[in-house]
Design an enzyme around this catalytic site. Structure first.
Site, short mmCIF file in Angstrom:
data_model
loop_
_atom_site.label_atom_id
_atom_site.label_comp_id
_atom_site.label_asym_id
_atom_site.label_seq_id
_atom_site.Cartn_x
_atom_site.Cartn_y
_atom_site.Cartn_z
N TYR A 45 -14.20 12.35 74.96
CA TYR A 45 -14.39 11.82 73.59
C TYR A 45 -13.84 10.42 73.44
O TYR A 45 -14.41 9.58 72.72
CB TYR A 45 -13.81 12.79 72.55
N ARG A 99 -16.56 8.12 74.67
CA ARG A 99 -17.66 7.95 73.71
C ARG A 99 -17.20 7.13 72.51
O ARG A 99 -17.96 6.35 71.94
CB ARG A 99 -18.19 9.32 73.29
N GLN A 148 -26.77 14.74 62.53
CA GLN A 148 -26.13 15.54 63.58
C GLN A 148 -25.28 14.63 64.45
O GLN A 148 -24.54 15.09 65.31
CB GLN A 148 -27.20 16.21 64.46
N VAL A 199 -22.43 12.00 65.68
CA VAL A 199 -20.99 11.88 65.42
C VAL A 199 -20.58 10.41 65.39
O VAL A 199 -19.41 10.10 65.21
CB VAL A 199 -20.19 12.68 66.48
N ASP A 200 -21.59 9.50 65.52
CA ASP A 200 -21.25 8.07 65.44
C ASP A 200 -21.19 7.65 63.97
O ASP A 200 -21.59 8.40 63.08
CB ASP A 200 -22.29 7.24 66.23
N HIS A 248 -21.91 17.66 62.45
CA HIS A 248 -21.21 18.01 63.70
C HIS A 248 -19.96 17.20 63.95
O HIS A 248 -19.50 17.09 65.09
CB HIS A 248 -22.19 17.89 64.87
N GLY A 274 -35.54 11.35 65.22
CA GLY A 274 -34.84 11.38 66.50
C GLY A 274 -34.02 12.62 66.76
O GLY A 274 -32.85 12.53 67.16
N SER A 321 -34.40 16.66 68.60
CA SER A 321 -35.27 17.62 69.30
C SER A 321 -35.27 18.97 68.58
O SER A 321 -35.96 19.90 68.99
CB SER A 321 -34.77 17.80 70.74
C1 BV8 Z 1 -22.75 27.92 65.92
C2 BV8 Z 1 -21.03 17.53 68.50
C3 BV8 Z 1 -21.88 30.07 65.36
C4 BV8 Z 1 -20.64 17.51 69.94
C5 BV8 Z 1 -22.91 19.00 68.57
C6 BV8 Z 1 -28.96 30.19 72.35
C7 BV8 Z 1 -30.10 30.00 71.59
C8 BV8 Z 1 -30.05 29.38 70.34
C9 BV8 Z 1 -28.82 28.95 69.80
C10 BV8 Z 1 -27.71 29.14 70.57
C11 BV8 Z 1 -27.76 29.74 71.82
N1 BV8 Z 1 -26.51 29.77 72.32
C12 BV8 Z 1 -25.66 29.21 71.41
C13 BV8 Z 1 -26.39 28.83 70.34
C14 BV8 Z 1 -25.88 28.18 69.12
C15 BV8 Z 1 -25.61 26.72 69.44
C16 BV8 Z 1 -26.90 26.03 69.83
O1 BV8 Z 1 -27.74 25.76 68.97
N2 BV8 Z 1 -27.02 25.72 71.12
C17 BV8 Z 1 -28.21 25.04 71.60
C18 BV8 Z 1 -27.80 24.11 72.76
C19 BV8 Z 1 -29.21 26.07 72.07
N3 BV8 Z 1 -25.10 26.15 68.21
C20 BV8 Z 1 -23.78 26.15 68.00
O2 BV8 Z 1 -22.96 26.51 68.80
C21 BV8 Z 1 -23.36 25.68 66.60
N4 BV8 Z 1 -22.42 26.65 66.07
O3 BV8 Z 1 -23.84 28.37 66.17
O4 BV8 Z 1 -21.68 28.66 65.48
C22 BV8 Z 1 -20.67 30.59 64.69
C23 BV8 Z 1 -20.77 30.98 63.35
C24 BV8 Z 1 -19.65 31.50 62.72
C25 BV8 Z 1 -18.44 31.62 63.44
C26 BV8 Z 1 -18.35 31.21 64.78
C27 BV8 Z 1 -19.47 30.68 65.41
C28 BV8 Z 1 -22.63 24.36 66.66
C29 BV8 Z 1 -23.53 23.32 67.24
C30 BV8 Z 1 -22.84 21.96 67.14
C31 BV8 Z 1 -22.64 21.42 68.53
N5 BV8 Z 1 -22.14 20.04 68.44
N6 BV8 Z 1 -22.46 17.76 68.45
C32 BV8 Z 1 -20.71 16.12 70.45
O5 BV8 Z 1 -21.56 15.34 69.96
O6 BV8 Z 1 -19.91 15.83 71.35
S1 BV8 Z 1 -24.59 19.21 68.81
C33 BV8 Z 1 -25.12 17.78 69.56
O7 BV8 Z 1 -26.30 18.07 70.29
C34 BV8 Z 1 -25.58 16.74 68.58
O8 BV8 Z 1 -24.76 16.67 67.47
C35 BV8 Z 1 -26.97 17.15 68.25
O9 BV8 Z 1 -26.99 18.09 67.22
C36 BV8 Z 1 -27.38 17.82 69.50
C37 BV8 Z 1 -28.28 16.87 70.24
O10 BV8 Z 1 -29.51 17.11 69.61
P1 BV8 Z 1 -30.37 15.92 69.03
O11 BV8 Z 1 -29.58 15.15 68.04
O12 BV8 Z 1 -31.62 16.54 68.58
O13 BV8 Z 1 -30.58 14.99 70.25
P2 BV8 Z 1 -31.50 15.27 71.50
O14 BV8 Z 1 -31.02 14.41 72.61
O15 BV8 Z 1 -31.62 16.75 71.69
O16 BV8 Z 1 -32.94 14.76 71.03
C38 BV8 Z 1 -33.13 13.38 70.85
C39 BV8 Z 1 -34.47 13.24 70.19
O17 BV8 Z 1 -34.65 11.86 69.88
C40 BV8 Z 1 -35.63 13.65 71.11
O18 BV8 Z 1 -36.58 14.36 70.33
C41 BV8 Z 1 -36.19 12.30 71.57
O19 BV8 Z 1 -37.59 12.36 71.77
C42 BV8 Z 1 -35.88 11.42 70.38
N7 BV8 Z 1 -35.72 10.00 70.70
C43 BV8 Z 1 -35.32 9.43 71.87
N8 BV8 Z 1 -35.28 8.08 71.72
C44 BV8 Z 1 -35.65 7.81 70.43
C45 BV8 Z 1 -35.93 9.03 69.78
N9 BV8 Z 1 -36.32 9.10 68.50
C46 BV8 Z 1 -36.46 7.93 67.83
N10 BV8 Z 1 -36.21 6.71 68.38
C47 BV8 Z 1 -35.81 6.63 69.67
N11 BV8 Z 1 -35.57 5.41 70.22
#
Ligand code: BV8
Length: 225
Positions: free
Chosen positions: A49, A52, A82, A84-85, A100, A166, A168
């Site tokens: 962290y 970052r 979503q 954290v910046d 987040h 932006g 997924s």
């Molecule tokens: C919870 C902080 C329960 C960290 C983050 C299995 C199946 C389904 C769900 C789960 C599973 N196993 C676990 C889960 C739940 C889990 C989850 O969803 N996991 C995923 C991986 C499957 N979720 C959790 O754990 C959440 N909590 O469920 O708690 C609970 C309830 C009660 C009591 C106890 C527990 C918590 C999730 C939060 C995690 N923390 N961030 C850090 O940043 O260090 S998430 C982190 O990843 C980001 O914050 C963000 O949300 C995520 C990344 O996703 P995106 O932002 O969408 O980014 P990504 O790279 O994926 O996509 C980029 C997009 O931009 C693409 O579409 C690309 O095409 C596009 N792009 C690229 N360039 C550009 C662009 N668009 C425009 N312009 C460009 N130039």
């Protein structure tokens, strides 16, 4: 209502999660972004962290961040991010909800409401909160609940227009917000990639990078206002 993900900050030089093959700065989620990782190896988590946070201070808001701030001249713009910046803040947007957490803050390990600014040199083992417990990044890790979801759901329910930029839409419960817009509310999705989720046909997909597409979209909306 604008819902943003890592793609929003890609052109500011901050890596998205998906584009780095599911690794963040060469780390696996389980090693750096879960409560278990924090218990197992807090030094590694703090290094991740701090790195970052250092990167963030080299980054600047891009044209998409700046355009969203301009949109406030004629609309009530609520941003749910979503990310954290702090690039939305630095671009001048006023209503920002971080689902987040925030890289620029740290918090007590005991009480998530006891929050401090991140020390300029980053967080070290031995940096303690007022209760004497180790400070941790003010980040929602995988497996931790998302406290801001209640407020986020209220905001989406009031939206007249939903702009998704932006993301997924893989991470839940955040991704579920997009499906909670009232029937009839227009949804615009700005992303260069294929939409890897089935959104009913009412969503309009603007393909392209945010720093190109969002200023154009904002101009259109300002001309309409
Ligand atoms: C919870 C902080 C329960 C960290 C983050 C299995 C199946 C389904 C769900 C789960 C599973 N196993 C676990 C889960 C739940 C889990 C989850 O969803 N996991 C995923 C991986 C499957 N979720 C959790 O754990 C959440 N909590 O469920 O708690 C609970 C309830 C009660 C009591 C106890 C527990 C918590 C999730 C939060 C995690 N923390 N961030 C850090 O940043 O260090 S998430 C982190 O990843 C980001 O914050 C963000 O949300 C995520 C990344 O996703 P995106 O932002 O969408 O980014 P990504 O790279 O994926 O996509 C980029 C997009 O931009 C693409 O579409 C690309 O095409 C596009 N792009 C690229 N360039 C550009 C662009 N668009 C425009 N312009 C460009 N130039």
């Amino acid at each position: 209502m604008v819902f943003t993900g890592a793609g929003m900050s890609a052109e500011s030089g901050l890596k998205t999660f998906r584009d780095s093959g599911g690794l963040w700065e060469d780390h696996r989620i389980d090693d750096v972004a879960t409560p278990e990782a924090w218990k197992r190896n807090p030094e590694m988590v703090l290094r991740f962290y701090n790195e970052r946070y250092r990167q963030l201070r080299q980054a600047e808001p891009n044209g998409a961040h700046l355009a969203l701030a301009k949109l406030e001249a004629a609309y009530n713009v609520q941003i749910i991010t979503q990310n954290v910046d702090d690039l939305h803040e630095r671009a001048g947007s006023c209503n920002i909800l971080h689902l987040h957490g925030e890289l620029t803050k740290c918090r007590s390990n005991l009480d998530e409401n006891v929050i401090y600014p991140m020390p300029p040199s980053g967080l070290q083992i031995g940096d303690l909160c007022k209760f004497g417990s180790q400070l941790r990044p003010h980040i929602v890790w995988f497996g931790e609940p998302v406290p801001a979801m209640i407020q986020a759901e209220k905001l989406v329910a009031e939206a007249d227009l939903l702009i998704v930029i932006g993301t997924s839409l893989i991470v839940y419960p955040a991704a579920g917000l997009v499906f909670q817009a009232k029937p009839g509310v227009e949804i615009i999705i700005a992303d260069p990639g294929e939409l890897n989720y089935t959104l009913w046909d009412r969503a309009k997909h603007i393909r392209g990078n945010a720093a190109t597409t969002i200023p154009i979209l904002v101009e259109e909306l300002l001309n309409k206002a």
